[in-house]
Write a protein that holds these residues in place. Structure first.
Motif, PDB file in Angstrom:
ATOM      1  N   PRO A  47     -16.271  37.916  32.891  1.00 14.61           N
ATOM      2  CA  PRO A  47     -15.486  36.834  32.305  1.00 14.61           C
ATOM      3  C   PRO A  47     -16.365  35.726  31.752  1.00 14.61           C
ATOM      4  CG  PRO A  47     -15.413  36.730  34.703  1.00 14.61           C
ATOM      5  CD  PRO A  47     -16.090  38.035  34.344  1.00 14.61           C
ATOM      6  N   HIS A  48     -15.802  34.980  30.772  1.00 13.21           N
ATOM      7  CA  HIS A  48     -16.552  33.889  30.147  1.00 13.21           C
ATOM      8  C   HIS A  48     -16.856  32.774  31.129  1.00 13.21           C
ATOM      9  CE1 HIS A  48     -16.259  35.633  26.194  1.00 13.21           C
ATOM     10  NE2 HIS A  48     -14.955  35.740  26.304  1.00 13.21           N
ATOM     11  N   SER A  49     -16.111  32.704  32.229  1.00 12.53           N
ATOM     12  CA  SER A  49     -16.353  31.647  33.219  1.00 12.53           C
ATOM     13  C   SER A  49     -17.743  31.739  33.809  1.00 12.53           C
ATOM     14  CB  SER A  49     -15.308  31.709  34.342  1.00 12.53           C
ATOM     15  OG  SER A  49     -15.360  32.972  34.990  1.00 12.53           O
ATOM     16  N   ASP A  50     -18.337  32.944  33.797  1.00 12.74           N
ATOM     17  CA  ASP A  50     -19.682  33.109  34.311  1.00 12.74           C
ATOM     18  C   ASP A  50     -20.677  32.285  33.513  1.00 12.74           C
ATOM     19  OD1 ASP A  50     -19.401  36.594  35.300  1.00 12.74           O
ATOM     20  OD2 ASP A  50     -18.977  34.741  36.365  1.00 12.74           O
ATOM     21  N   GLU A  51     -20.450  32.180  32.199  1.00  7.96           N
ATOM     22  CA  GLU A  51     -21.352  31.401  31.366  1.00  7.96           C
ATOM     23  C   GLU A  51     -21.262  29.927  31.726  1.00  7.96           C
ATOM     24  OE1 GLU A  51     -20.976  34.366  27.501  1.00  7.96           O
ATOM     25  OE2 GLU A  51     -20.544  32.232  27.314  1.00  7.96           O
ATOM     26  N   GLN A  52     -20.063  29.468  32.060  1.00  5.29           N
ATOM     27  CA  GLN A  52     -19.887  28.076  32.444  1.00  5.29           C
ATOM     28  C   GLN A  52     -20.568  27.772  33.766  1.00  5.29           C
ATOM     29  OE1 GLN A  52     -15.643  27.644  32.482  1.00  5.29           O
ATOM     30  NE2 GLN A  52     -15.428  28.011  30.286  1.00  5.29           N
ATOM     31  N   GLU A  53     -20.777  28.802  34.583  1.00  7.34           N
ATOM     32  CA  GLU A  53     -21.441  28.618  35.868  1.00  7.34           C
ATOM     33  C   GLU A  53     -22.944  28.805  35.779  1.00  7.34           C
ATOM     34  OE1 GLU A  53     -19.596  31.365  38.454  1.00  7.34           O
ATOM     35  OE2 GLU A  53     -17.619  30.448  38.346  1.00  7.34           O
ATOM     36  N   GLY A  54     -23.468  28.937  34.550  1.00  6.69           N
ATOM     37  CA  GLY A  54     -24.907  29.048  34.385  1.00  6.69           C
ATOM     38  C   GLY A  54     -25.416  30.462  34.309  1.00  6.69           C
ATOM     39  N   ARG A  55     -24.529  31.462  34.178  1.00  4.40           N
ATOM     40  CA  ARG A  55     -24.984  32.839  34.100  1.00  4.40           C
ATOM     41  C   ARG A  55     -25.699  33.122  32.786  1.00  4.40           C
ATOM     42  NH1 ARG A  55     -23.331  36.979  37.281  1.00  4.40           N
ATOM     43  NH2 ARG A  55     -24.819  38.114  36.027  1.00  4.40           N
ATOM     44  N   SER A  56     -25.541  32.226  31.768  1.00  5.70           N
ATOM     45  CA  SER A  56     -26.235  32.429  30.502  1.00  5.70           C
ATOM     46  C   SER A  56     -27.746  32.395  30.688  1.00  5.70           C
ATOM     47  CB  SER A  56     -25.809  31.366  29.482  1.00  5.70           C
ATOM     48  OG  SER A  56     -26.070  30.066  29.986  1.00  5.70           O
ATOM     49  N   ASP A  57     -28.226  31.814  31.794  1.00  7.22           N
ATOM     50  CA  ASP A  57     -29.663  31.776  32.068  1.00  7.22           C
ATOM     51  C   ASP A  57     -30.172  33.106  32.608  1.00  7.22           C
ATOM     52  OD1 ASP A  57     -30.000  29.058  31.358  1.00  7.22           O
ATOM     53  OD2 ASP A  57     -29.164  28.448  33.288  1.00  7.22           O
ATOM     54  N   PHE A  58     -29.265  34.034  32.897  1.00 12.31           N
ATOM     55  CA  PHE A  58     -29.651  35.326  33.466  1.00 12.31           C
ATOM     56  C   PHE A  58     -29.268  36.444  32.499  1.00 12.31           C
ATOM     57  CE2 PHE A  58     -28.714  32.424  36.970  1.00 12.31           C
ATOM     58  CZ  PHE A  58     -29.909  32.460  37.647  1.00 12.31           C
ATOM     59  N   GLU A  59     -29.672  36.308  31.253  1.00 14.74           N
ATOM     60  CA  GLU A  59     -29.318  37.273  30.227  1.00 14.74           C
ATOM     61  C   GLU A  59     -29.772  38.675  30.609  1.00 14.74           C
ATOM     62  OE1 GLU A  59     -30.007  38.074  25.445  1.00 14.74           O
ATOM     63  OE2 GLU A  59     -30.869  36.310  26.417  1.00 14.74           O
ATOM     64  N   GLY A  60     -28.851  39.616  30.531  1.00 16.01           N
ATOM     65  CA  GLY A  60     -29.173  41.000  30.855  1.00 16.01           C
ATOM     66  C   GLY A  60     -28.931  41.366  32.299  1.00 16.01           C
ATOM     67  N   MET A  61     -28.706  40.373  33.176  1.00 17.26           N
ATOM     68  CA  MET A  61     -28.464  40.659  34.588  1.00 17.26           C
ATOM     69  C   MET A  61     -26.954  40.688  34.807  1.00 17.26           C
ATOM     70  SD  MET A  61     -31.512  38.317  36.206  1.00 17.26           S
ATOM     71  CE  MET A  61     -31.251  38.931  37.862  1.00 17.26           C
ATOM     72  N   VAL A  62     -26.417  41.890  34.879  1.00 17.47           N
ATOM     73  CA  VAL A  62     -24.972  42.088  34.895  1.00 17.47           C
ATOM     74  C   VAL A  62     -24.527  42.509  36.287  1.00 17.47           C
ATOM     75  CG1 VAL A  62     -23.083  43.460  33.937  1.00 17.47           C
ATOM     76  CG2 VAL A  62     -24.971  42.725  32.469  1.00 17.47           C
ATOM     77  N   GLY A  63     -23.431  41.916  36.763  1.00 17.27           N
ATOM     78  CA  GLY A  63     -22.875  42.309  38.041  1.00 17.27           C
ATOM     79  C   GLY A  63     -22.350  41.119  38.817  1.00 17.27           C
ATOM     80  N   SER A  64     -21.596  41.419  39.861  1.00 18.09           N
ATOM     81  CA  SER A  64     -21.030  40.367  40.702  1.00 18.09           C
ATOM     82  C   SER A  64     -21.133  40.714  42.177  1.00 18.09           C
ATOM     83  CB  SER A  64     -19.553  40.136  40.333  1.00 18.09           C
ATOM     84  OG  SER A  64     -18.805  41.336  40.513  1.00 18.09           O
ATOM     85  N   SER A  65     -21.956  41.698  42.539  1.00 17.33           N
ATOM     86  CA  SER A  65     -22.073  42.123  43.929  1.00 17.33           C
ATOM     87  C   SER A  65     -22.758  41.052  44.763  1.00 17.33           C
ATOM     88  CB  SER A  65     -22.874  43.417  44.015  1.00 17.33           C
ATOM     89  OG  SER A  65     -24.210  43.207  43.574  1.00 17.33           O
ATOM     90  N   ALA A  66     -22.561  41.148  46.066  1.00 17.70           N
ATOM     91  CA  ALA A  66     -23.198  40.192  46.976  1.00 17.70           C
ATOM     92  C   ALA A  66     -24.717  40.274  46.878  1.00 17.70           C
ATOM     93  CB  ALA A  66     -22.735  40.455  48.408  1.00 17.70           C
ATOM     94  N   GLY A  67     -25.248  41.501  46.711  1.00 22.98           N
ATOM     95  CA  GLY A  67     -26.692  41.667  46.599  1.00 22.98           C
ATOM     96  C   GLY A  67     -27.260  40.965  45.386  1.00 22.98           C
TER      97      GLY A  67
END
Length: 373
Positions: A47-67
């Motif tokens: 979801p686009h909300s990930d970008e609002q949480e700063g996920r744009s700094d982790f380009e290419g790192m996809v996933g939402s697992s605890a690990g």
């Protein structure tokens, strides 16, 4: 071979057609009989909300697992510092992406990010690659050359496969890490630099130290802030998101419209152990996109006789596997007499709490069949 058909779920009615497929071989024939479910890849896009949480700094790192979330938290913690980072993980787990994210989130992001695979450089040239050389320093040195430390001055140097650096070079590397100074080959002039080192390895450095194949002082100098990257087989819930990510990437490059995947295909991808981790999955999906003729992703046969790295299992991993097995046997029903909680002999609320703690969600069921429904 067993055949099955696919259709689109939760999509507008219209000219929907279904491709008849079989395990291991996918046909391009078109049929409209006995439809089975197909999953829209779009539902696995982050979801686009990930970008609002700063996920744009982790380009290419996809996933939402605890690990993966744990790794991202560690990156955010250490990136603003200048401390040395040691990234440990199996081949293909994305260690270079992590190193780049550390650089991007640091105060050095405006300066160079320089990479060197220590295993890819012949022993006789590695010292020159690291520290540079003067003209005439050795046969073939026809001109002066700066090394990676000079090239990374002010920025970050990523040393991949650090465990392959020979012992005779490790003392020089230790000096640069401690003193931030070195001499080029064939020179007595000392160069001072300001370089942050991020190292990575798929080897057990502590074991190499015990075997006298790696210097203990260098190991502790590198191991200031270790980050352990989990293998993909410990991030099952991330596989559907990675499949969608790579399918969209390669479909766009090849000018194809691929929107769906058969549910049985996604289930097979989640079950497969991926010994080559994300790199293997990425290459497999690229091959699948090449084979696909319509809008349904067509998978080639998955490799058989796969060798999975042997590793000691922790109590936490054992509990996670036990819960996951009970959930699968109960068709991901948690409560009730036939639910997973009853099978495990715990309360429903207790099991839900443990599922959240271990990163287990209903989206993992059958490769995502029950996700977002």
């Amino acid at each position: 071979m067993r055949s099955y058909n696919v259709i689109v779920l939760n999509r507008p009615q219209g000219n929907l057609r279904c491709r008849s497929m079989s395990a291991g071989h996918l046909s391009s024939k078109t049929t409209t009989t006995n439809f089975e479910s197909c999953i829209p890849l779009e539902q696995y896009v982050e979801p686009h909300s990930d970008e609002q949480e700063g996920r744009s700094d982790f380009e290419g790192m996809v996933g939402s697992s605890a690990g993966l979330r744990g790794v991202l938290d560690q990156i955010r913690t250490v990136a603003p510092t200048d401390s040395t980072v040691l990234i440990e993980g199996e081949t293909g787990t994305g260690k270079e992406l992590i190193a780049h994210a550390i650089h991007t989130l640091s105060s050095r992001r405006g300066r160079p990010f320089v990479k060197l695979n220590c295993a890819a450089i012949p022993l006789g040239l590695l010292e020159s690659e690291l520290f540079g050389h003067e003209k005439g320093a050795f046969t073939g040195a026809v001109s002066q050359k700066i090394g990676r430390f000079e090239a990374a001055n002010g920025g970050t140097l990523f040393l991949d496969e650090i465990g392959d650096i020979p012992l005779e070079l490790q003392a020089k590397l230790l000096r640069v890490l401690e003193e931030q100074e070195f001499e080029r080959l064939g020179s007595t002039h000392t160069h001072r630099v300001s370089v942050r080192v991020v190292a990575a390895t798929n080897q057990d450095l502590a074991g190499l130290v015990a075997e006298k194949q790696f210097r203990m002082d260098l190991y502790y100098r590198l191991n200031v802030f270790p980050i352990a990257v989990p293998p993909l087989r410990h991030r099952l819930e991330d596989i559907p998101m990675l499949v969608a990510h790579f399918a969209h990437r390669y479909a766009e490059r090849m000018a194809k419209q691929i929107e769906m995947i058969p549910s049985e295909s996604m289930e097979a991808l989640v079950r497969y152990p991926w010994p080559g981790n994300i790199r293997e999955l990425q290459n497999f999906i690229e091959r699948a996109v090449i084979l696909t003729q319509g809008n349904v992703l067509q998978l080639p046969a998955l490799p058989s006789n796969t060798v999975v790295p042997q590793e000691p299992i922790t109590l936490e991993e054992a509990e996670r596997d036990h819960i996951l097995n009970a959930l699968r046997k109960s068709n991901w029903v948690v409560g009730g007499a036939a639910g997973a909680a009853a099978r495990l002999g715990v309360k429903r609320t207790t099991l839900i709490s443990k599922m959240r703690k271990r990163g287990l969600s209903k989206a993992m069921a059958y490769g995502g069949l029950y996700a977002k429904q």
